[in-house]
Design an enzyme around this catalytic site. Structure first.
Site: not given
Ligand SMILES: *Cc1c(COP(=O)(O)O)cnc(C)c1O
Length: 792
Positions: A521-522, A633, A527, A629, A343
């Site tokens: 998101k985290r 969505k 990110k 993911t 992952h």
């Protein structure tokens, strides 16, 4: 349904309807729905035994399930009926649904993937068990105090969890510590500590109730009887000590998905649930088979990341020490059962255990790991070692013990071959494959977005829910003005609802006609929420420079938790909140720009926000987001993506069309090259007047007048390190945002692009992903059933 709910109010809760609370009604409704699942579930188990079909075992330290009422009802085809029954009983269905706490037994994407997979396995009718830990406390709850994150313990189990069945008769003794004795070639592990693993089962029913699988979560208990002697002496603490110690193992989910925090306890958690799961599947196998050599024909075990990688040595231990097989043969059998999903490539997230710790907690396993290493290096001289610099490398162990290793997006799988497992890939060139992640359309469109779901069903029927590629039929509608207006109206209805929720949770008024620009998101440097908030400040500056300009009103929405020990991530949260306070109170920009950050992002919040989003922020440094993911969505729910060529963004863009995706930024290749240039960050800042101005304001304390130096370290790091290349991508990101502004001004143009996203996201159903795993890794498939009719 109504009678069944009333029955449970009376006989399961011991209440009468008049004196029942929202909680009582919710439990009664859940039990009534659970009753309806049970027959499907038993039938599935019977048919699996009868057909002798191969079973899939999905081992995951995390299952981020969220709420279950709506999804369970929908999959049973009882969503309307449940609502009507509750309303006929004079209760508020929404209120009851919202009373359920999220089952937050995961950190983020990895745990949510496991939950989507459970739904797809059941929908496809593949006999499967999800195995994990029944944590007493799931992921912490996040609050903000003066803009700073504070964590409090999550307490989902202080209420009755109506979906599960406790299985007190299913228990295994899990050993730790001690030493190993060898006699005549046989090893005997004399452990020093034992805990009991006991099972709790939650049925997982697929779409239309055709099949039911089991999520089996393990809870840790003390093995011995209660210490009555100490108790009678008045030493109450001593009497409960061994129980308390044992229970620690299933007490908390580690709130960090990137480091191997809490060393010894974390290793114990991993071994605890892995060993219990393997003992359980071996018991099931041996109940109707006796040839251990045929195990791989009946059992497929998937490791969700390296957390359960001890499964390799543990299953070898059971085959050799308990059942008497020879080591090399056992290794081969186990390998043919195991698949491993990688992952992440982030070096800090690749699990490594010090050999001293491994010897202390799992001495026999350390011996077996050395044997596996020896066996592999005999066959493949020059192969990388599993134990390197006194650490057991769990990635290498998982790779060597699995017959297939998969990445989670096309780009990620290629990078896995080129980076972390470069050497092992050369030795085993067909072992690494790709299975791009997916999301379940049941939760992530059908139940979470009723306006859009109803519109689609009216147009093309409801076949899309179990066959998401049917959405392609909507492509024909992209020139149909009337349909586009309805598509827009569905989005607007969701935005109106969300605006109301934002008023309640954040106290901020937002205009539903503004663009809703969402990054949830985290919180992680890769990110790049930091880049988003810097761009927000830059936009604020430009609007203030020219308040009469033709601006596209925006609401910037952030959501996400930082790991409690992740200092930089917490600073980023604080900065976002500080910027929000300043901007939201600026009369010059007013409704043109708002920033909101509702606390405690979780599955339920995602279900709330995603249907109302216009713009999806997927802006990670290229090469760092394995798949994502969240990106799927949003696009499925008709948001356009602004994103880099990273993870599954690449494939989303191919499916929805480059003209319906706002691309910016360096590629993974360019990122690597840029990092090698000395002083790249400072140079990028100096070349960008816009970015220099923003950073200057932050350093001057424009957003933190009470503590001017608050972000000096954060900004200093951008100048001197900027490992995630925020500075290099900033201008390209800003420009892409202005293209977004322009596109948004054409309402029908935007709606047509958004529709193209929804229509072409069918491939990202987790049903497709699971079919890929079943075909390429597990060699397993559905037991054929007649579906719902059979049970009726
Ligand atoms: C989907 C999801 C994630 C994963 O989001 P990414 O944007 O892919 O990181 C994390 N948390 C929750 C609650 C989710 O629903």
């Amino acid at each position: 349904m109504k009678d069944e709910i009333l029955h449970h109010i009376r006989y399961s809760l011991g209440k009468d309807a008049e004196h029942s609370s929202v909680y009582d009604w919710r439990i009664a409704l859940s039990l009534a729905l659970r009753d309806r699942m049970v027959d499907h579930w038993y039938r599935s188990t019977r048919e699996t035994y009868a057909s002798n079909a191969k079973r899939v075992y999905y081992l995951s330290l995390e299952f981020l399930m969220g709420r279950l009422v709506e999804d369970m009802a929908a999959n049973l085809g009882l969503d309307r009926e449940a609502r009507h029954a509750i309303e006929a009983l004079g209760q508020d269905y929404e209120e009851i649904v919202h009373d359920e706490p999220d089952a937050a037994l995961g950190n983020g994407g990895l745990g949510r993937l496991a939950a989507c997979f459970m739904d797809s396995l059941a929908t496809l009718g593949i006999p499967a068990y999800g195995y994990g830990i029944r944590y007493e406390h799931g992921l912490f709850e996040q609050k903000f105090s003066d803009g700073k994150q504070v964590e409090t313990a999550e307490t989902w189990l202080t209420q009755r969890h109506a979906w599960e069945f406790e299985r007190p008769e299913v228990k295994y003794r899990i050993q730790f510590g001690g030493h190993v004795e060898h006699h005549e070639g046989k090893a005997r592990w004399i452990s020093s500590e034992t805990v009991l693993a006991t099972a709790y089962d939650t049925p997982v029913i697929g779409w239309k109730g055709t099949w039911g699988n089991t999520l089996r979560l393990w809870s840790a208990k003390a093995p011995g009887a209660f210490d009555l002697e100490s108790f009678n002496r008045g030493d109450y603490l001593a009497a409960g000590r061994s129980e308390a110690l044992a229970r620690t193992i299933s007490r908390v989910l580690y709130p960090d998905d990137t480091t191997d925090a809490g060393k010894q306890l974390r290793l114990k958690q991993e071994y605890f649930f892995t060993a219990a799961s393997l003992m359980d599947l071996m018991r099931r196998y041996l109940s109707d088979h006796d040839d251990l050599r045929a195990l791989p024909d009946h059992v497929a075990i998937q490791l969700n990341d390296t957390h359960p990688a001890i499964a390799g040595p543990e299953l070898v231990r059971q085959l050799v020490d308990v059942h008497g097989l020879e080591m090399p043969e056992a290794i081969e059998i186990v390998r043919n059962c195991l698949g491993y999903t990688n992952h992440t490539l982030l070096p800090e997230a690749l699990e490594k255990w010090h050999v001293g710790l491994m010897a202390y907690v799992l001495p026999r396993h350390l011996e077996i790991i050395r044997a596996i290493d020896h066996d592999h290096r005999e066959r493949h001289p020059g192969s990388p070692r599993i134990i390197e610099h006194d650490h057991v490398q769990m990635g290498e162990l998982a790779f060597i013990m699995a017959h297939k290793v998969n990445g989670v997006s096309a780009l990620h799988s290629e990078l896995v071959k080129e980076t972390v497992f470069e050497d092992l890939h050369k030795i085993h060139p067909t072992r690494i494959i790709n299975q791009t992640n997916g999301i379940t359309p049941r939760r992530w469109l059908y139940t979470c977005n009723q306006p859009l779901s109803d519109l689609i069903t009216r147009e093309i029927g409801d076949g899309w829910v179990a066959d998401l590629e049917q959405l392609k039929a909507l492509n024909e509608k992209s020139g149909d003005k009337a349909f586009l207006a309805e598509f827009q109206a569905a989005k607007r209805a969701n935005k109106v609802q969300l605006a109301q929720w934002i008023r309640q949770t954040c106290g901020t008024e937002v205009n539903p006609d503004a663009m809703f620009d969402v990054q949830i998101k985290r919180i992680h440097e890769y990110k790049r929420q930091l880049m988003n908030i810097l761009e927000t400040v830059a936009l604020w500056n430009e609007i203030r420079d020219n308040p009469g300009g033709d601006w596209t009103p925006r609401v910037k929405i952030f959501g996400g938790k930082a790991a409690p020990g992740y200092h930089v991530a917490k600073q980023i949260i604080h900065l976002i909140n500080d910027v929000a306070t300043r901007i939201n109170n600026d009369p010059v920009t007013g409704d043109l720009l708002k920033v909101v950050y509702p606390p405690n992002y979780n599955v339920t919040m995602a279900e709330n926000l995603i249907p109302a989003a216009d713009l999806s922020e997927q802006i990670s440094t290229a090469g760092k987001e394995a798949s994502g993911t969240g990106n799927m969505k949003f696009a499925l729910n008709g948001a356009l993506t602004i994103g880099t060529l990273d993870g599954a963004n690449v494939e989303i863009r191919e499916h929805v069309g480059a003209e319906n995706f706002f691309l910016f930024g360096l590629t993974a290749q360019e990122v690597q090259e840029r990092r090698l240039q000395h002083g790249f960050a400072r140079a990028a800042i100096e070349a960008s007047p816009r970015l220099s101005r923003v950073l200057g304001q932050i350093v001057d304390g424009v957003f933190c007048p009470d503590e001017v130096t608050r972000y000096h370290e954060l900004v200093g790091n951008l100048y001197d390190h900027d490992y995630f290349l925020v500075t290099c991508d900033f201008d390209s990101y800003f420009d892409a945002q202005r293209r977004v502004d322009v596109a948004y001004r054409s309402k029908t143009g935007w709606a047509a692009m958004a529709l193209k996203n929804t229509a072409n996201m069918g491939w990202f159903s987790s049903d497709r992903t699971i079919q890929g795993y079943a075909r390429d890794i597990w060699h397993a498939g559905p037991v054929n059933t007649g579906g719902m009719e059979k049970i009726a």
